[in-house]
Design a protein around this motif. Structure first.
Motif, PDB file in Angstrom:
ATOM      1  N   SER A 102     -37.588 114.531 114.515  1.00 22.88           N
ATOM      2  CA  SER A 102     -37.218 113.372 115.324  1.00 22.88           C
ATOM      3  C   SER A 102     -36.424 113.777 116.552  1.00 22.88           C
ATOM      4  O   SER A 102     -36.253 112.982 117.481  1.00 22.88           O
ATOM      5  CB  SER A 102     -36.396 112.389 114.489  1.00 22.88           C
ATOM      6  OG  SER A 102     -35.229 113.018 114.003  1.00 22.88           O
ATOM      7  N   GLN A 103     -35.923 115.017 116.572  1.00 23.48           N
ATOM      8  CA  GLN A 103     -35.141 115.521 117.695  1.00 23.48           C
ATOM      9  C   GLN A 103     -35.718 116.844 118.190  1.00 23.48           C
ATOM     10  O   GLN A 103     -36.498 117.501 117.489  1.00 23.48           O
ATOM     11  CB  GLN A 103     -33.687 115.749 117.273  1.00 23.48           C
ATOM     12  CG  GLN A 103     -32.905 114.489 116.955  1.00 23.48           C
ATOM     13  CD  GLN A 103     -31.477 114.828 116.596  1.00 23.48           C
ATOM     14  OE1 GLN A 103     -31.215 115.572 115.657  1.00 23.48           O
ATOM     15  NE2 GLN A 103     -30.523 114.277 117.338  1.00 23.48           N
ATOM     16  N   VAL A 104     -35.310 117.207 119.386  1.00 23.00           N
ATOM     17  CA  VAL A 104     -35.593 118.549 119.877  1.00 23.00           C
ATOM     18  C   VAL A 104     -34.318 119.374 119.739  1.00 23.00           C
ATOM     19  O   VAL A 104     -33.203 118.874 119.927  1.00 23.00           O
ATOM     20  CB  VAL A 104     -36.053 118.553 121.350  1.00 23.00           C
ATOM     21  CG1 VAL A 104     -37.423 117.940 121.491  1.00 23.00           C
ATOM     22  CG2 VAL A 104     -35.049 117.858 122.259  1.00 23.00           C
ATOM     23  N   ASN A 105     -34.483 120.631 119.363  1.00 23.48           N
ATOM     24  CA  ASN A 105     -33.372 121.577 119.322  1.00 23.48           C
ATOM     25  C   ASN A 105     -33.415 122.412 120.586  1.00 23.48           C
ATOM     26  O   ASN A 105     -34.444 123.023 120.901  1.00 23.48           O
ATOM     27  CB  ASN A 105     -33.476 122.467 118.089  1.00 23.48           C
ATOM     28  CG  ASN A 105     -33.212 121.704 116.809  1.00 23.48           C
ATOM     29  OD1 ASN A 105     -32.087 121.312 116.538  1.00 23.48           O
ATOM     30  ND2 ASN A 105     -34.256 121.464 116.036  1.00 23.48           N
ATOM     31  N   LEU A 106     -32.313 122.411 121.296  1.00 21.48           N
ATOM     32  CA  LEU A 106     -32.229 123.098 122.581  1.00 21.48           C
ATOM     33  C   LEU A 106     -31.220 124.223 122.497  1.00 21.48           C
ATOM     34  O   LEU A 106     -30.106 124.035 121.984  1.00 21.48           O
ATOM     35  CB  LEU A 106     -31.790 122.103 123.663  1.00 21.48           C
ATOM     36  CG  LEU A 106     -31.343 122.699 125.007  1.00 21.48           C
ATOM     37  CD1 LEU A 106     -32.526 123.342 125.743  1.00 21.48           C
ATOM     38  CD2 LEU A 106     -30.683 121.618 125.870  1.00 21.48           C
ATOM     39  N   GLN A 107     -31.600 125.384 122.973  1.00 15.94           N
ATOM     40  CA  GLN A 107     -30.638 126.461 123.170  1.00 15.94           C
ATOM     41  C   GLN A 107     -30.794 127.009 124.574  1.00 15.94           C
ATOM     42  O   GLN A 107     -31.899 127.351 125.005  1.00 15.94           O
ATOM     43  CB  GLN A 107     -30.813 127.596 122.167  1.00 15.94           C
ATOM     44  CG  GLN A 107     -29.726 128.665 122.336  1.00 15.94           C
ATOM     45  CD  GLN A 107     -29.785 129.753 121.293  1.00 15.94           C
ATOM     46  OE1 GLN A 107     -30.433 130.757 121.498  1.00 15.94           O
ATOM     47  NE2 GLN A 107     -29.092 129.574 120.179  1.00 15.94           N
ATOM     48  N   VAL A 145     -37.312 123.514 120.773  1.00 11.77           N
ATOM     49  CA  VAL A 145     -38.127 123.415 119.564  1.00 11.77           C
ATOM     50  C   VAL A 145     -38.119 121.958 119.109  1.00 11.77           C
ATOM     51  O   VAL A 145     -37.044 121.370 118.922  1.00 11.77           O
ATOM     52  CB  VAL A 145     -37.591 124.310 118.430  1.00 11.77           C
ATOM     53  CG1 VAL A 145     -38.435 124.140 117.169  1.00 11.77           C
ATOM     54  CG2 VAL A 145     -37.565 125.771 118.866  1.00 11.77           C
ATOM     55  N   GLY A 146     -39.315 121.381 118.951  1.00  7.15           N
ATOM     56  CA  GLY A 146     -39.370 119.994 118.485  1.00  7.15           C
ATOM     57  C   GLY A 146     -40.552 119.247 119.077  1.00  7.15           C
ATOM     58  O   GLY A 146     -41.493 119.850 119.611  1.00  7.15           O
ATOM     59  N   ALA A 148     -32.501 113.520 121.108  1.00  5.07           N
ATOM     60  CA  ALA A 148     -33.798 112.844 121.133  1.00  5.07           C
ATOM     61  C   ALA A 148     -34.653 113.429 122.255  1.00  5.07           C
ATOM     62  O   ALA A 148     -34.122 113.812 123.304  1.00  5.07           O
ATOM     63  CB  ALA A 148     -33.604 111.349 121.349  1.00  5.07           C
ATOM     64  N   PRO A 149     -35.965 113.526 122.072  1.00 12.42           N
ATOM     65  CA  PRO A 149     -36.820 114.163 123.078  1.00 12.42           C
ATOM     66  C   PRO A 149     -36.629 113.621 124.488  1.00 12.42           C
ATOM     67  O   PRO A 149     -36.599 114.387 125.459  1.00 12.42           O
ATOM     68  CB  PRO A 149     -38.234 113.901 122.554  1.00 12.42           C
ATOM     69  CG  PRO A 149     -38.065 113.760 121.078  1.00 12.42           C
ATOM     70  CD  PRO A 149     -36.735 113.101 120.891  1.00 12.42           C
ATOM     71  N   ALA A 189     -45.394 117.235 127.447  1.00 11.11           N
ATOM     72  CA  ALA A 189     -45.684 118.069 128.618  1.00 11.11           C
ATOM     73  C   ALA A 189     -44.905 117.623 129.847  1.00 11.11           C
ATOM     74  O   ALA A 189     -44.452 118.448 130.645  1.00 11.11           O
ATOM     75  CB  ALA A 189     -47.184 118.068 128.905  1.00 11.11           C
ATOM     76  N   THR A 190     -44.728 116.312 130.021  1.00 14.10           N
ATOM     77  CA  THR A 190     -43.989 115.824 131.191  1.00 14.10           C
ATOM     78  C   THR A 190     -42.533 116.280 131.147  1.00 14.10           C
ATOM     79  O   THR A 190     -41.962 116.664 132.179  1.00 14.10           O
ATOM     80  CB  THR A 190     -44.040 114.289 131.248  1.00 14.10           C
ATOM     81  OG1 THR A 190     -43.601 113.751 129.990  1.00 14.10           O
ATOM     82  CG2 THR A 190     -45.455 113.803 131.545  1.00 14.10           C
ATOM     83  N   LEU A 191     -41.929 116.249 129.949  1.00 19.61           N
ATOM     84  CA  LEU A 191     -40.553 116.707 129.820  1.00 19.61           C
ATOM     85  C   LEU A 191     -40.449 118.215 130.047  1.00 19.61           C
ATOM     86  O   LEU A 191     -39.492 118.698 130.662  1.00 19.61           O
ATOM     87  CB  LEU A 191     -40.013 116.361 128.431  1.00 19.61           C
ATOM     88  CG  LEU A 191     -39.963 114.870 128.067  1.00 19.61           C
ATOM     89  CD1 LEU A 191     -39.463 114.695 126.639  1.00 19.61           C
ATOM     90  CD2 LEU A 191     -39.075 114.117 129.038  1.00 19.61           C
ATOM     91  N   LYS A 192     -41.443 118.936 129.576  1.00 22.98           N
ATOM     92  CA  LYS A 192     -41.449 120.382 129.780  1.00 22.98           C
ATOM     93  C   LYS A 192     -41.481 120.719 131.267  1.00 22.98           C
ATOM     94  O   LYS A 192     -40.733 121.589 131.734  1.00 22.98           O
ATOM     95  CB  LYS A 192     -42.654 121.003 129.068  1.00 22.98           C
ATOM     96  CG  LYS A 192     -42.767 122.512 129.263  1.00 22.98           C
ATOM     97  CD  LYS A 192     -44.027 123.070 128.606  1.00 22.98           C
ATOM     98  CE  LYS A 192     -44.158 124.559 128.858  1.00 22.98           C
ATOM     99  NZ  LYS A 192     -45.418 125.119 128.341  1.00 22.98           N
ATOM    100  N   ARG A 193     -42.316 120.007 132.033  1.00 24.18           N
ATOM    101  CA  ARG A 193     -42.403 120.277 133.475  1.00 24.18           C
ATOM    102  C   ARG A 193     -41.080 119.966 134.169  1.00 24.18           C
ATOM    103  O   ARG A 193     -40.660 120.703 135.066  1.00 24.18           O
ATOM    104  CB  ARG A 193     -43.534 119.465 134.081  1.00 24.18           C
ATOM    105  CG  ARG A 193     -44.928 120.004 133.733  1.00 24.18           C
ATOM    106  CD  ARG A 193     -45.994 119.380 134.614  1.00 24.18           C
ATOM    107  NE  ARG A 193     -46.137 117.948 134.344  1.00 24.18           N
ATOM    108  CZ  ARG A 193     -46.972 117.437 133.443  1.00 24.18           C
ATOM    109  NH1 ARG A 193     -47.719 118.252 132.701  1.00 24.18           N
ATOM    110  NH2 ARG A 193     -47.053 116.132 133.264  1.00 24.18           N
TER     111      ARG A 193
END
Length: 431
Positions: A239-244, A407-408, A309-310, A412-416
């Motif tokens: 339900s979430q993305v893990n960011l490092q 990770v999560g 949250a993403p 694609a839009t968020l990645k860009r």
């Protein structure tokens, strides 16, 4: 009153006794200078596997349960940990039973019989699977960051290993590892608590006098350099993305390590830290945000990690990058710097009541040849000024040190958007 004593036995084993007569317990630890970075390329996880196997039985205590019962009987609960550069076996024991405790550790390290290898493979495989998704991809952000920072080097491999390397480990591999690295010249025994140094030195002589072996081979040095920001996105059902956000940091002997410790506290050092106030209290997009430091022989790591949250991912990345850049271009206010230092000084004082923290300070410090007294750390931190912090931040947070892992369930839009922020960060650095 804390008093440290050191003795080197005839076989080269270093013994450190930390007298803390105001306490009512003792912490015993045995450090061996071997970890994940010493694993051969096709045997990732070997050092960690050996650590597990020493709990399964030895000539004096044939089964793991025999060893556990023996520690229970002296007020102990033995544990161990393997990291990139060291392996530590440790337990608290009652002061009346220090000699017995040292004998138990000697049984583990000097006389292992290595039973139950296949059972242990299954256990470690289950542990490794916790960091793998349903497509067999690594999902541990720290492991992924390390792989980007040190590609092709043992520091870039997970300490626990890969499923295939765990499955391939043999008894011969374990014996070879023990013979190469589990030798007295590569080890430190530390005893901290309500003890008398002369007594524990004599007990170590009796327990470890028969230990021998040649000096171990040196680790493979890191030679690759990073040239620009890097990013990696891994899909995972959550339900979430893990960011490092991780930066290649400073080596253990680097004089900027203390300033880096203060920077970590400024960013993520508690309820008044910058990222906690911004991301949690103001924006409400995280439950917690943490930062960690690792310093190795010739390189290092500074990582900031959170879950959100993403849809909050671009905002989180933008705010973190903005805060680290701010540290590199703006001198910290004197009142904030004073508060951060005071928090560090309090923690130094609190550590005087912890046998565990004292054995780490003086045992691990002896292993790595960086023993420091509490007073030395306090004086060094006290002398750091706002300009030193700014210069350290400018070196640490430079774009060519930057690595980002997500990770999560990202889109694609968020990645860009995030990739564009890394490009902007590099282009606008220190303008």
């Amino acid at each position: 009153m804390i008093t440290r004593h050191k003795k080197v036995l005839a076989n080269g084993l270093r013994v450190v006794a930390v007298e803390m007569s105001h306490l009512h317990s003792v912490e015993i630890a045995v450090y061996v200078r071997v970890g994940g970075r010493n694993d051969p390329p096709r045997q990732a996880g070997l050092a960690h596997f050996v650590e597990h196997m020493l709990f399964r039985g030895n000539a004096d205590y044939p089964a793991g349960i025999d060893l556990e019962v023996a520690f229970d009987a002296i007020g102990g609960s033995v544990n161990a940990a393997t990291d990139e550069e060291s392996t530590c076996y440790f337990s608290r024991v009652h002061p009346r039973h220090v000699e017995q405790g040292l004998g138990l550790f000697a049984s583990m390290l000097l006389r292992p019989t290595l039973p139950g290898i296949e059972v242990e493979k299954r256990i470690i495989t289950e542990e490794a699977l916790e960091d793998i998704n349903d497509r067999g991809e690594e999902t541990n952000p720290s492991n992924l960051s390390s792989k980007m920072m040190w590609p092709g080097h043992p520091l870039g491999m997970p300490t626990i290993g890969y499923l295939e390397t765990i499955a391939a480990i043999t008894e011969e591999d374990l014996h070879r590892h023990l013979a190469a690295f589990y030798v007295p010249a590569n080890s430190v025994v530390v005893i901290a608590g309500d003890i008398e140094a002369a007594r524990v030195f004599a007990a170590c002589e009796r327990a470890f006098a028969g230990w021998s072996g040649p000096c171990p081979p040196p680790p493979v040095p890191v030679t690759a350099e990073q040239q620009c920001p890097q990013s990696l996105f891994v899909k995972d059902a959550d339900s979430q993305v893990n960011l490092q956000i991780a930066f290649r940091g400073f080596a253990r002997p680097d004089g900027r390590i203390m300033a880096t410790r203060l920077i970590r506290r400024i960013l993520c050092g508690g309820g008044s830290s910058r990222l906690h106030l911004l991301l949690r209290e103001k924006l409400g997009i995280v439950y917690s945000v943490d930062a960690s430091i690792s310093a190795y022989d010739e390189t290092g790591f500074f990582g900031i990690e959170l879950a959100t949250a993403p849809e909050n991912l671009p905002l989180a990345v933008r705010e973190i990058l903005g805060q680290v850049k701010r540290l590199a271009v703006e001198a910290i206010r004197e009142d904030e710097l004073k508060r951060v230092k005071e928090g560090y000084f309090f923690d130094l004082e609190y550590s005087r009541d912890s046998t565990y923290e004292m054995q780490v300070r003086y045992g691990w410090g002896e292993l790595m040849d960086i023993v420091r007294e509490l007073e030395e750390d306090r004086a060094e931190a006290a002398a750091i000024d706002a300009n030193q912090l700014k210069e350290t931040a400018a070196a640490l947070f430079a774009p060519y040190n930057l690595n980002l892992v997500v990770v999560g369930p990202w889109k694609a839009t968020l990645k860009r958007q995030v990739e564009g922020m890394l490009t902007d960060y590099e282009r606008e650095w220190l303008k």
